[in-house]
Design a protein around this motif. Sequence first.
Motif: not given
Length: 225
Positions: A44-49, A113-120, A122-130
């Motif tokens: 959860v802390e990682s997701a917040a970051k 920045l928009q490409a970075e945003l898409l990657e971030q 996607s990573k947040l979605q994975e964190v939420h799945k976890h």
Amino acid sequence: MNIFKRLLKIGQAEIHALVERMEDPISLSEQGIRDMKKQLSDTVESAAKVRATIIRTESRVRDKEQEANTLAEKAKRALAKAQAGELTATEGEKMASEALLTKKRLVEDTQELQAELLEQTSKLQEVHKHIDVLKYNIAKWEKELTTLRAKQKVNEAASLANQQMANMDSNSTLDMLQRVKRKVANDEALAEAYAEMAQNKSELPDEQQAIQDELTALKKQMGIK
């Protein structure tokens, strides 16, 4: 395979290894739940970051888009001033070109920045799945733990009852009952003996009197005084 799937696989392997050498299911389940809750807190802390990073990136995208729009307007104004005679054609085109060049670089930065945003994102979605998986497993194992505790209480009660039944049927209990039975029999025999002795005592004076009478009669017959 992403990092969170690898972490989950490692966690599952450790859980299976614990189950195979399980000695105290309740203690191990409690420890497993504590570990998952710690992992949940860290995730959860990682997701917040990650979310904070996304917010900053979105803000940068908005700022650059706004700056690019401002530069586009600046280029238009420069050309308009040249057309109105406020600037020479050369000056107007130079100012417009400089504005458009800067705008082009801002657009390129915005795209990155928009490409970075898409990657971030996607990573947040994975964190939420976890996080969802951890929450599900925690709820599941807390329910299992409640069931295990209830079963343990039932098993302990049944074990105590079986132990008591076993003790009742044990040789020591039977020996005790046999001793009680023999003591009762001995007490009854002793009481009967005392009763017979009492009866013999009550009959003894009559027998002596009869012998004494017979002796007196015999002496009289023989003329003995």
